[in-house]
Design an enzyme around this catalytic site. Structure first.
Site, short mmCIF file in Angstrom:
data_model
loop_
_atom_site.label_atom_id
_atom_site.label_comp_id
_atom_site.label_asym_id
_atom_site.label_seq_id
_atom_site.Cartn_x
_atom_site.Cartn_y
_atom_site.Cartn_z
N GLN B 136 -14.11 4.14 6.42
CA GLN B 136 -13.77 5.44 5.82
C GLN B 136 -14.75 5.79 4.71
O GLN B 136 -14.84 5.06 3.72
CB GLN B 136 -12.34 5.35 5.26
CG GLN B 136 -11.83 6.61 4.62
CD GLN B 136 -10.44 6.40 4.03
OE1 GLN B 136 -10.18 5.39 3.39
NE2 GLN B 136 -9.55 7.34 4.25
N GLY B 137 -15.48 6.87 4.87
CA GLY B 137 -16.40 7.33 3.82
C GLY B 137 -15.80 8.48 3.04
O GLY B 137 -16.15 9.64 3.23
N TYR B 138 -14.85 8.16 2.18
CA TYR B 138 -14.16 9.19 1.40
C TYR B 138 -14.58 9.13 -0.07
O TYR B 138 -15.26 10.00 -0.57
CB TYR B 138 -12.64 8.99 1.50
CG TYR B 138 -11.96 9.74 2.62
CD1 TYR B 138 -12.58 9.91 3.85
CD2 TYR B 138 -10.69 10.27 2.44
CE1 TYR B 138 -11.94 10.60 4.88
CE2 TYR B 138 -10.05 10.96 3.47
CZ TYR B 138 -10.67 11.12 4.68
OH TYR B 138 -10.03 11.80 5.68
N SER B 139 -14.14 8.07 -0.75
CA SER B 139 -14.33 8.00 -2.21
C SER B 139 -15.81 7.95 -2.58
O SER B 139 -16.64 7.45 -1.82
CB SER B 139 -13.66 6.76 -2.78
OG SER B 139 -12.29 6.81 -2.58
N SER B 171 -13.86 0.48 2.93
CA SER B 171 -13.18 -0.73 3.41
C SER B 171 -13.87 -1.25 4.67
O SER B 171 -14.08 -0.51 5.61
CB SER B 171 -11.73 -0.42 3.76
OG SER B 171 -11.13 0.25 2.69
N GLU B 253 -2.73 7.43 6.63
CA GLU B 253 -3.02 6.24 5.82
C GLU B 253 -1.79 5.83 5.01
O GLU B 253 -1.40 4.68 4.99
CB GLU B 253 -4.20 6.51 4.88
CG GLU B 253 -4.55 5.28 4.02
CD GLU B 253 -5.80 5.47 3.17
OE1 GLU B 253 -6.27 6.62 3.04
OE2 GLU B 253 -6.28 4.48 2.63
N SER B 384 -3.39 7.18 -5.46
CA SER B 384 -2.73 6.30 -6.43
C SER B 384 -1.27 6.73 -6.64
O SER B 384 -0.88 7.83 -6.25
CB SER B 384 -3.46 6.37 -7.77
OG SER B 384 -3.31 7.66 -8.32
N GLU B 386 0.05 7.70 -9.24
CA GLU B 386 0.06 8.92 -10.06
C GLU B 386 -0.18 10.15 -9.19
O GLU B 386 0.45 11.20 -9.39
CB GLU B 386 -1.00 8.82 -11.16
CG GLU B 386 -0.67 7.81 -12.27
CD GLU B 386 -0.78 6.36 -11.84
OE1 GLU B 386 -1.42 6.09 -10.80
OE2 GLU B 386 -0.22 5.49 -12.53
#
Lengths: 356, 403
Positions: B136-139, B171, B253, B384, B386
């Site tokens: 996964q290329g997200y963050s 990941s 996810e 997260s 939050e």
């Protein structure tokens, strides 16, 4: 909310409609103002019985609808939301004792009356301020029962007591040998120390050795259903309040400090609902009731405790006033938390059942 | 009529159950019993034993690793009730699904929903067989919780995109064959400038560096993208639809992170039983430390009501034909409970429960230590706690944004 069948949806909608329109918290205020120790409105209870609510768990042959505990829980939850003062929960649990342990004769004598509202029954188990079914001194000699039961709920309106003695459960009618001493608690509902002095008693011979435990499990779960309604009501009221109250030129609902606390409560409430519905379903399925009942009551205790405190805090000063309903929920919450098992008692019981 | 229908279904189900039993008897080797890799896809392929590979291929050929996916793309094409039977029969013999990873949990379901027929034909079958690993290329370094702040840019070069930027927390990046990524195709709008793009991890200009975590393991990587050429056909949906597609993927996810079944598996034995091995007990078998006993029971009660909640969310979703609103609490509640359990294991075992290496610790003890540390990530990744709270407050409870 569990996936309901059509019957159950109708029952819940009817209860919600009645509680909202005919029995809002203002009705509880009237009961409180009347100062009557029995602390419920007889006409309202007659109406509830007429709608079939007193007989939801009673078999059809004895005048009930035999819809089961899930259905009873739906009604009780709706009534809990508006703090409807009535002996419905205790009457239902007491009736279940007769269903489980009564002879045909006892069932024929009492269940139709309990289903129709003609008579009211309650449980008289504990002998001290803390729930402790192991510590029972009440004895029966030659059909005469003697002992003192503490903080018996709905005692003032009861025609029939399901009483725990050393050797089992007994039915005792109000009257000769039965005297009440009112114990007004913070929820201002009916509680009394009940002294039985050689009162005529009839044993519930059926149900086996686990009868008392089985009845207490039902008391735990149905009490938890009332608590679920209360927690939901406090949550909903608090959310509404946060959406309209303005401070610092901002609606309170826009503050993240409050948003995240409400999200926490929402998550807790979801767990509480699952636990309570799990308990109700376990009773109806007859499988794993003791464990499910502990989970239901323990989660109800934990979540209602938090929600009732947070409800006051998030209302701010206005939540401290008698004019607002949230305080009534707080006071009733603690009484129910202590009834049929506090959190630490339930933890102990859970550990014992699991063998550690 | 209704009875007839029920009988037919019953016969059909029984036949399928027999088919599954025969398949398991033939293909599932005793040595793999109960050894399901819970972090399948996060682990290196080098760990795969020959027996594991054979088992993966057998399941992949049937499409039973993705039982309800369409058969035309290599899935099992099973009904929900058949998939349930498959689960039950596998559980009975200690078998587990060898097809795992992000392809199954997140990317596949999203591509089935948003991909072109051509893209589905290209990618889904290899996911069903477990041949291709996806990451996964997200963050990005400056786009964590504020994911829409990604800066990796895909420049339109006519027949291809030229991609430059840096991804992080990728990941399994060091083992992955392909990556699904959020990239920026326009700088004029924060959300509408985002697109959903696929690229090969061995393409020139892709560089991967594993990150060592506090647990001592390196399941996450930094991924550097320098002038990476990506064919236009690798764009999923249209340009600017990346945020919508990417959010949908995050829902998958979250569901997977919190899936009651998976967590239940991870939880393993009751804490009470473990405590009885490590701590003093009374003659009647009760734990002597009454406070610890209380704490364990309190945890187990809350854990049970979480499991009931996960089950309820599933039942409600099925009945309503949409995602139940309580699904939003599962990720937040489940990850927190899992962390709490890890902490309690340490409490129960004392210093023996903090072993890092050496023969004086059981493997399971050291695994629990690593899991305790790595578990801290669970309330951070996948949105997260939050962020979950923001989602609940705003979308479910209708609490407003700060003005």
């Amino acid at each position: 909310m569990a996936v309901l069948n059509e019957e159950q949806e109708m029952l819940r909608d009817m209860a919600r409609d009645w509680a909202t329109n005919k029995s809002p918290v203002t009705e509880f205020r009237k009961v409180r103002a009347s100062g009557e120790p029995e602390a419920f409105n007889r006409d309202a209870y007659a109406k509830m019985a007429e709608m079939g609510w007193a007989g939801v768990i009673i078999p059809e042959e004895y005048g009930g609808s035999d819809f089961g505990f899930m259905s009873a829980g739906l009604v009780v939850e709706e009534l809990g939301k508006t703090l409807t003062a009535s002996p419905l929960v205790m009457n239902t649990v007491a009736a279940s004792a007769i269903v489980l342990g009564g002879s045909d004769e006892q069932k024929s004598q009492w269940l139709p009356k309990l289903a129709s509202g003609e008579a009211i029954a309650t449980l008289a188990i504990d002998e001290g301020p803390r729930h402790d079914p192991e510590k029972i001194e009440t004895t029966v000699w030659g059909g005469k029962l003697s002992g003192t039961k503490a903080f018996v709920p709905e005692a003032h309106g009861a025609d029939l007591f399901v009483v725990a003695a050393k050797d089992g459960l007994y039915l005792v009618e109000k009257g000769d040998g039965v005297s009440l001493a009112t114990r007004k608690l913070t929820d201002q509902r009916s509680h009394a120390d009940v002294t039985f002095d050689g009162a005529a008693a009839h044993k519930l011979e059926g149900g086996g050795d686990t009868l008392l435990g089985d009845v207490l499990d039902r008391a735990r779960v149905l009490t938890a259903a009332e608590m679920l309604g209360m927690a939901q009501a406090v949550f909903d009221t608090t959310l509404d309040y946060l959406k309209q109250r303005v401070q610092f030129n901002q609606v309170l609902a826009t503050f993240q400090a409050l948003q995240h606390r409400m999200a926490d409560l929402f998550a807790d409430l979801a767990q509480m609902r699952s636990a309570v519905e799990g308990g109700l379903q376990a009773i109806d399925s007859g499988f794993g009731i003791d464990r499910a009942a502990i989970i239901a009551k323990a989660e109800a205790n934990r979540v209602l405790h938090t929600v009732s405190n947070e409800g006051i805090q998030m209302h701010g000063g206005i939540g401290m006033t008698d004019e607002y309903d949230v305080g009534f929920h707080l006071k009733r919450a603690r009484v129910l938390e202590a009834s049929f098992g506090s959190s630490s008692q339930l933890n102990n019981r859970f550990a014992s059942l699991a063998g550690y | 009529m209704a009875t007839q229908l029920k009988d037919d279904t019953q016969t059909h189900d029984d036949a399928f159950r027999n088919e599954v039993r025969e398949f398991l008897a033939e293909h599932f080797p005793e040595e793999l019993k109960g050894k399901g890799n819970l972090l399948a896809g996060l682990d290196g392929p080098t760990n795969e034993s020959p027996a594991h590979t054979k088992w993966r291929e057998a399941v992949g050929d049937r499409g039973w690793g993705t039982p309800t996916w369409p058969k035309e793309y290599g899935g099992g094409g099973l009904s929900r009730s058949q998939a349930k039977i498959l689960d039950q029969e596998m559980a009975k013999v200690g078998a587990w699904n060898p097809i795992g990873g992000m392809g199954i949990m997140m990317f596949g379901p999203t591509l089935l929903e948003y991909g072109s027929d051509e893209q589905k034909k290209e990618h889904i079958p290899s996911i069903c067989r477990g041949d291709i690993r996806w990451c996964q290329g997200y963050s990005e370094p400056n786009a964590g919780s504020d994911l829409a702040n990604i800066q990796t840019f895909a420049e339109d070069k006519g027949d291809h995109y030229l991609v430059n930027g840096q991804k992080t927390w990728t990941s399994g990046g060091q083992w992955a064959d392909k990556c699904f990524a959020l990239v920026r195709t326009s700088r004029s709008d924060k959300h509408k400038g985002i697109s959903f793009l696929l690229f090969d991890m061995d393409a020139p200009g892709v560089e991967v560096r594993p990150i060592t975590m506090i647990s001592g393991t390196s399941p996450f990587c930094e991924t550097f993208l320098t002038d990476v050429k990506v064919p236009k056909g690798n764009l999923v949906g249209k340009e600017g639809e990346g945020w919508t597609i990417g959010k949908r993927l995050l829902q998958h996810e979250r569901t997977n992170i919190s899936g009651g079944g998976r967590l239940a598996e991870m939880m393993g034995r009751s804490l009470g039983d473990i405590a009885k091995q490590h701590c003093e007990t009374e003659e009647n078998g009760q734990l002597a430390d009454a406070a610890l006993r209380q704490k364990i029971a309190n945890f187990e009660i809350r854990w049970n009501s979480f499991l009931l909640t996960a089950r309820r969310a599933m039942e409600e979703s099925k009945a309503q034909g949409g995602v139940s609103e309580i699904s939003s609490v599962l990720k937040k509640a489940g990850t927190k409970l899992a962390q709490e359990r890890s902490e309690m294991l340490i409490d129960i075992r004392g210093l023996q429960g903090l072993g890092w290496e050496g023969d004086s610790f059981e493997d399971s003890e050291m695994e629990d230590v690593r899991a305790w540390l790595f578990g801290k990530a669970a309330t951070i990744y996948g949105g997260s706690t939050e962020v979950q709270n923001n989602i609940i407050a705003k979308r479910v409870l209708g609490m407003l944004d700060h003005q």
